[in-house]
Every structure is written in structure tokens, then in C-alpha cells.
Design a protein around this motif. Structure first.
Motif, PDB file in Angstrom:
ATOM      1  N   ASN A  85      -5.755  -2.103   2.190  1.00  0.00           N
ATOM      2  CA  ASN A  85      -6.058  -2.748   0.899  1.00  0.00           C
ATOM      3  C   ASN A  85      -7.533  -2.703   0.505  1.00  0.00           C
ATOM      4  O   ASN A  85      -7.951  -3.452  -0.379  1.00  0.00           O
ATOM      5  CB  ASN A  85      -5.579  -4.208   0.888  1.00  0.00           C
ATOM      6  N   LYS A  86      -8.307  -1.820   1.118  1.00  0.00           N
ATOM      7  CA  LYS A  86      -9.701  -1.670   0.707  1.00  0.00           C
ATOM      8  C   LYS A  86      -9.798  -0.896  -0.601  1.00  0.00           C
ATOM      9  O   LYS A  86     -10.754  -1.058  -1.357  1.00  0.00           O
ATOM     10  CB  LYS A  86     -10.503  -0.965   1.803  1.00  0.00           C
ATOM     11  N   ILE A  87      -8.812  -0.032  -0.844  1.00  0.00           N
ATOM     12  CA  ILE A  87      -8.697   0.692  -2.109  1.00  0.00           C
ATOM     13  C   ILE A  87      -7.259   0.579  -2.600  1.00  0.00           C
ATOM     14  O   ILE A  87      -6.363   0.175  -1.841  1.00  0.00           O
ATOM     15  CB  ILE A  87      -9.109   2.181  -1.972  1.00  0.00           C
ATOM     16  N   ASP A  88      -7.023   0.951  -3.849  1.00  0.00           N
ATOM     17  CA  ASP A  88      -5.689   0.850  -4.442  1.00  0.00           C
ATOM     18  C   ASP A  88      -5.031   2.214  -4.644  1.00  0.00           C
ATOM     19  O   ASP A  88      -3.809   2.309  -4.754  1.00  0.00           O
ATOM     20  CB  ASP A  88      -5.773   0.144  -5.796  1.00  0.00           C
ATOM     21  N   ILE A  89      -5.848   3.257  -4.745  1.00  0.00           N
ATOM     22  CA  ILE A  89      -5.360   4.604  -5.065  1.00  0.00           C
ATOM     23  C   ILE A  89      -6.220   5.610  -4.301  1.00  0.00           C
ATOM     24  O   ILE A  89      -7.403   5.377  -4.077  1.00  0.00           O
ATOM     25  CB  ILE A  89      -5.480   4.890  -6.583  1.00  0.00           C
ATOM     26  N   ILE A  90      -5.602   6.730  -3.894  1.00  0.00           N
ATOM     27  CA  ILE A  90      -6.352   7.876  -3.372  1.00  0.00           C
ATOM     28  C   ILE A  90      -6.267   8.982  -4.410  1.00  0.00           C
ATOM     29  O   ILE A  90      -5.175   9.389  -4.812  1.00  0.00           O
ATOM     30  CB  ILE A  90      -5.770   8.391  -2.045  1.00  0.00           C
ATOM     31  N   SER A  91      -7.412   9.472  -4.848  1.00  0.00           N
ATOM     32  CA  SER A  91      -7.450  10.605  -5.766  1.00  0.00           C
ATOM     33  C   SER A  91      -8.474  11.593  -5.228  1.00  0.00           C
ATOM     34  O   SER A  91      -9.671  11.477  -5.494  1.00  0.00           O
ATOM     35  CB  SER A  91      -7.809  10.158  -7.189  1.00  0.00           C
ATOM     36  N   ALA A  92      -7.992  12.548  -4.427  1.00  0.00           N
ATOM     37  CA  ALA A  92      -8.851  13.517  -3.756  1.00  0.00           C
ATOM     38  C   ALA A  92      -8.039  14.785  -3.528  1.00  0.00           C
ATOM     39  O   ALA A  92      -6.894  14.879  -3.967  1.00  0.00           O
ATOM     40  CB  ALA A  92      -9.359  12.944  -2.436  1.00  0.00           C
ATOM     41  N   ALA A  93      -8.627  15.752  -2.828  1.00  0.00           N
ATOM     42  CA  ALA A  93      -7.908  16.995  -2.528  1.00  0.00           C
ATOM     43  C   ALA A  93      -7.017  16.772  -1.308  1.00  0.00           C
ATOM     44  O   ALA A  93      -7.217  17.356  -0.244  1.00  0.00           O
ATOM     45  CB  ALA A  93      -8.893  18.129  -2.270  1.00  0.00           C
ATOM     46  N   MET A  94      -6.015  15.901  -1.467  1.00  0.00           N
ATOM     47  CA  MET A  94      -5.124  15.538  -0.362  1.00  0.00           C
ATOM     48  C   MET A  94      -3.723  16.090  -0.598  1.00  0.00           C
ATOM     49  O   MET A  94      -3.102  15.823  -1.624  1.00  0.00           O
ATOM     50  CB  MET A  94      -5.062  14.019  -0.192  1.00  0.00           C
TER      51      MET A  94
END
Length: 255
Positions: A85-94
Motif C-alpha cells: 500500500n505504499k503506491i496504488d498503481i504501477i505504470s512502468a515497463a513491466m
């Protein structure tokens, strides 16, 4: 009578809060990486993370009705940051791999591609497959789908694990590493900038670890996932995604 009026007022306030927006008033925190150009990278002029996935999640937020706050972090820490819960979304080259799907959920596809192979420019061999490098020491980035896939082949004397793609490029550039594997678009973009003049991207190589980049969401956040997918579909349909890809030098045909 006064007590009843107070109760009605309290009920009205509760109704207004219940009928309000589903997302918090503050911006949603989006984990992204300072390395991974053109998908994500640190723009030293603005000291902020920029790139395809930043532009995309920003446009999705505008369409879906939420603001985003980009949180720079290393690629290998993204999933742990999301699940804690440190971030809400991952937006990267994953890549949305089966193993990652067991831990988090992913949006619909954003862009698909495979691994690229880099070698020193002095090595002019036309490599086609991993078997051509049997017994050699090769490198890949920690946390990526490439590390385990390369190790499982059993072909290499060692698969060295690097923190970032530029680290791999530097070792190939200086001749300390025989070959490196990483995201093809990221390698191509870095080499076009001219920072690694002694590195060659092997165009004859045929990728086998093809994956699809997608946006990561915590399991259970189904409402957020549905909104992201709906907005992503609209951005694909109206050409906005193609424009973002084109801005950073990628063709929509890869998606």
C-alpha cells in the motif's frame, strides 16, 4: 423536534459523502522507474520521471477522473510497494507475466515486445538465438522476466544480474560483458542517444521472451481496474495511445 432535525441533517451529510467520488480526494500514487526510457526515465531538466507510461497513466487519470502522483523507485521494488500500500498503481515497463499475475492484477495490454540482445561492436557475429552464446557470461536486469528465463535455459556459464539497463550497457560498452539482454525498445532508444558508442544491438536476433506491458493494480481494487481498462480502451479507440507511443519513437504495431 430539534433532535429530529439534527438527525435528518446528519443523515443528509452521510448521504452526500456516500454519493461522492469513489476515489480519494488526494492523488493516487503511481510507482514508476527512473530507468527504462522511453517507457519511463528521469528527466534531469525537470527532475521528474517522464515517458510513455507516465503520459499514459496521466491521460487515463484525466479520463477516469483521478489525479496521479508519480513515485520514482527501482523496478525490483514496484510490486512490493504496491502490495504494501505504499503506491496504488504501477505504470512502468513491466510485463504482465503469469507469476506476477498471482500477486497483482494487470490492466489490458498496452504494448507488446520481446528481448533485445546487445554485444560489443567489435563482435560482428550475426546471433540469432541464445544457443549462439552457449557457455558465455551474459547480463540481465534484476526483477525482469528475462533473468529466470535465461537461467532456465542452462546455456550460459553465468547470468549476471544488474540493477539497471544502463549498467548492462556500460559493461558491454567497456567489454567487461560478452552480451546483455533487456527490453528491445529500451535498448534501441538508449543506443540512439549515442551514450554507448561501442555497443551494437543485434538485429538478426530473434526474441523468445515476448511479453505485454500493462498497468499493475493491487488485487481487490476491481473498481480501479475497471476504470483504468475503460479509459485505456477509449484512448486506444481515439488514437491517443498511438500518439503517446509515436511521441517516444515507438510504432503502434508493436502493441
Amino acid at each position: 423536534m430539534v433532535f429530529k432535525r439534527l438527525l435528518r441533517s446528519a443523515a443528509a451529510v452521510l448521504f452526500l459523502f456516500a454519493a461522492g467520488p469513489a476515489f480519494p480526494q488526494g492523488a493516487l500514487k503511481v510507482g514508476s522507474t527512473p530507468t527504462g526510457v522511453p517507457f519511463t526515465f528521469l528527466d534531469t531538466k525537470t527532475n521528474s520521471v517522464q515517458g510513455i507510461m507516465v503520459d499514459l497513466i496521466t491521460e487515463i487519470g484525466k479520463d477516469a477522473g483521478f489525479q496521479v502522483q508519480i513515485e520514482p523507485m527501482q523496478f525490483s521494488t514496484l510490486i512490493a510497494s504496491l502490495t504494501s500500500n505504499k503506491i496504488d498503481i504501477i505504470s512502468a515497463a513491466m510485463f504482465a507475466t503469469p507469476a506476477r499475475k498471482e500477486v497483482i492484477d494487470f490492466s489490458d495490454a498496452v504494448y507488446s515486445y520481446g528481448e533485445g540482445l546487445i554485444v560489443p561492436k567489435t563482435d560482428t557475429r550475426s546471433y540469432v538465438a541464445a544457443e549462439d552464446l552457449k557457455g558465455e557470461v551474459v547480463g540481465a536486469q534484476v526483477g525482469t522476466a528475462f533473468v529466470d528465463a535465461l537461467k532456465k535455459t542452462g546455456l550460459f556459464s553465468e547470468v549476471k544480474v544488474y540493477d539497471t539497463i544502463p549498467d548492462i550497457l556500460r559493461d558491454v560498452n567497456t567489454g567487461r560483458l560478452k552480451a546483455g539482454y533487456a527490453d528491445y525498445p529500451i535498448l534501441a532508444y538508449n543506443l540512439k542517444q549515442g551514450s554507448f558508442p561501442e555497443v551494437r544491438l543485434v538485429e538478426s536476433y530473434k526474441p523468445t521472451i515476448v511479453g505485454t506491458v500493462a498497468i499493475g493494480i493491487r488485487k481487490g481494487d476491481q473498481e480501479l481496474l475497471a476504470k483504468i481498462n475503460a479509459s485505456l480502451a477509449r484512448l486506444k479507440a481515439n488514437g491517443a495511445l498511438d500518439k503517446i507511443l509515436g511521441k517516444w519513437g515507438l510504432s503502434a504495431k508493436g502493441a
